[in-house]
Design an enzyme around this catalytic site. Structure first.
Site, short mmCIF file in Angstrom:
data_model
loop_
_atom_site.label_atom_id
_atom_site.label_comp_id
_atom_site.label_asym_id
_atom_site.label_seq_id
_atom_site.Cartn_x
_atom_site.Cartn_y
_atom_site.Cartn_z
N PRO A 99 -3.74 -53.83 -26.71
CA PRO A 99 -3.72 -54.95 -25.76
C PRO A 99 -3.05 -54.54 -24.46
CG PRO A 99 -2.28 -55.41 -27.64
CD PRO A 99 -2.94 -54.10 -27.92
N GLY A 101 -0.91 -54.69 -21.03
CA GLY A 101 0.29 -55.34 -20.50
C GLY A 101 1.20 -55.94 -21.55
N LEU A 104 3.06 -51.76 -24.72
CA LEU A 104 2.65 -50.75 -25.71
C LEU A 104 2.13 -49.48 -25.03
CD1 LEU A 104 0.79 -53.13 -28.23
CD2 LEU A 104 3.15 -52.34 -28.30
N GLY A 105 2.21 -49.44 -23.71
CA GLY A 105 1.82 -48.23 -22.98
C GLY A 105 0.32 -48.04 -22.86
N SER A 106 -0.41 -49.18 -22.73
CA SER A 106 -1.87 -49.07 -22.68
C SER A 106 -2.34 -48.27 -21.46
CB SER A 106 -2.52 -50.46 -22.68
OG SER A 106 -2.11 -51.15 -21.53
N ALA A 108 -0.98 -45.77 -19.75
CA ALA A 108 -0.84 -44.31 -19.91
C ALA A 108 -1.82 -43.80 -20.95
CB ALA A 108 0.59 -43.96 -20.31
N ALA A 109 -2.02 -44.57 -22.04
CA ALA A 109 -2.93 -44.11 -23.10
C ALA A 109 -4.37 -44.01 -22.57
CB ALA A 109 -2.86 -45.07 -24.30
N ASP A 150 6.36 -43.30 -21.44
CA ASP A 150 5.11 -43.71 -22.08
C ASP A 150 4.22 -42.48 -22.31
OD1 ASP A 150 6.15 -46.17 -21.68
OD2 ASP A 150 4.38 -47.04 -20.73
O1 PMV Z 1 6.01 -51.77 -20.51
P1 PMV Z 1 5.77 -50.35 -20.82
O2 PMV Z 1 5.15 -50.10 -22.12
O3 PMV Z 1 5.00 -49.66 -19.77
O4 PMV Z 1 7.23 -49.63 -20.90
C1 PMV Z 1 7.97 -49.43 -19.75
C2 PMV Z 1 9.33 -48.86 -20.04
C3 PMV Z 1 10.32 -49.07 -18.90
O5 PMV Z 1 11.51 -48.38 -19.28
C4 PMV Z 1 10.64 -50.52 -18.70
C5 PMV Z 1 9.82 -48.51 -17.57
C6 PMV Z 1 9.75 -46.99 -17.51
O6 PMV Z 1 9.08 -46.50 -16.59
O7 PMV Z 1 10.37 -46.30 -18.34
#
Ligand code: PMV
Length: 324
Positions: A99, A101, A104-106, A108-109, A150
């Site tokens: 999903p 936003g 979970l790092g969608s 970058a994946a 991520d």
């Molecule tokens: O929301 P996500 O899955 O992209 O995680 C971001 C992690 C943070 O520490 C909030 C930002 C970062 O760039 O590390």
């Protein structure tokens, strides 16, 4: 007779969970992230004319991509540039079960899967450094100033210890982790959350610094707990980490309600994961059965979806539709 080209390149990437240390990692503190078995697949095929993009959220020419996908467009252009290939005659298809936003790092994946599949289409393999720098382009659009955690976690098959500018360390856990992930159902805004912490830092420097230092201490202790398999200690550190994330202002009522529900279900620990302000939370169970119980309780407490798995085999169980 027309000839149909069967040349394709395809690749997958998995998502990630931040176990401890998000936000503080942006300020150079250490953090721990683990692979999460939700995946995205990208397929590149030969076509003619402009590069066409197919996905659940956008179908069409890459030149007309919506602003929120600008990072992907630039990442594709830079990847073709580094491959010395023209920006045309391709169709890129993305199928994702991650999903968007939700912390979970969608983003970058998706970028990892696209870069790898473009290299695979041209029968080449990117180095880790190439992957990092190409994915960073897309992440910079998505996040502003990403720490890089991520991408690092999604290029790893095991938990990692991450600190900006330092070598990434693979962590071999003493015992399996039984993890539960629950989605609030609301899109989290990492960009805004990171920005809010930065603004808070400017006006409440001492309080924020204290919190960031405490999160760094928690990360150090969590690393020891993970390596020795002390999941009770690890769990208590997750609860502590969540309290600090509340101080930083990146939690919200929906996340806090789910964390309380996990506590009431006997979770060893729970906290938000990723950027916060919506998105997902994680909890640690005593074993897989306990993880299932927690996942079901989280659905009853209002989660839109929950998953659970053991880090031993990474088989993912979903508890969608268990709401009362
Ligand atoms: O929301 P996500 O899955 O992209 O995680 C971001 C992690 C943070 O520490 C909030 C930002 C970062 O760039 O590390």
């Amino acid at each position: 007779m027309s000839t149909v080209s069967t040349k394709t390149g395809s690749s997958e990437a998995h998502s990630k969970l931040i176990l401890v240390g998000e936000h503080a990692v942006v300020y150079g503190k250490p953090a721990i992230a683990v692979p999460f078995p939700l995946k995205v697949k990208a397929v590149v095929e030969q076509s003619s004319g402009k590069i066409m993009f197919e996905s659940k959220i956008y179908n069409g020419s890459i030149d007309n991509m919506p602003m929120k996908m600008k990072g992907i467009e630039v990442c594709i252009k830079e990847t073709l540039d580094s491959l010395k290939e023209p920006f045309e005659n391709l169709r890129i298809r993305v199928e994702s079960s991650i999903p968007l936003g939700r912390g979970l790092g969608s983003s970058a994946a998706i970028a990892i899967a696209i870069v790898r599949s473009l290299f695979s289409f041209y029968e080449k393999k990117p180095s880790q450094e190439q992957l990092f720098s190409l994915v960073r382009i897309s992440e910079t659009y998505a996040h502003g100033k990403p720490s890089g955690i991520d991408t690092a976690a999604e290029l790893s098959e095991c938990p990692i210890w991450f600190q900006k500018g330092k070598e990434i360390v693979s962590l071999i856990t003493g015992d399996p982790l039984y993890l539960v992930v629950a989605d609030t159902g609301r899109i989290g805004d990492t960009h805004t959350a990171v920005d809010n912490v930065r603004k808070k830092y400017l006006v409440e420097t001492r309080e924020v610094e204290k919190s960031l230092d405490e999160i760094a201490k928690i990360a150090e202790l969590a690393r020891e707990a993970l390596l020795s398999g002390d999941m009770y200690l690890l769990g208590s550190l997750l609860y502590r980490n969540h309290e600090e994330l509340k101080v930083l202002g990146v939690s919200d009522d929906g996340l806090d309600t789910l964390i309380e529900a996990a506590r009431n279900a006997g979770a060893l620990g729970a906290k938000l994961t990723g950027g916060g302000l919506g998105g997902c939370m994680i909890a640690i169970g005593k074993d897989l059965e306990h993880a299932e119980v927690i996942a079901k309780q989280l659905m009853k407490a209002g989660a839109s979806k929950s998953w659970y798995f053991s880090s031993e085999d990474n088989i993912l169980y979903v508890t969608e539709g268990e709401k009362e």
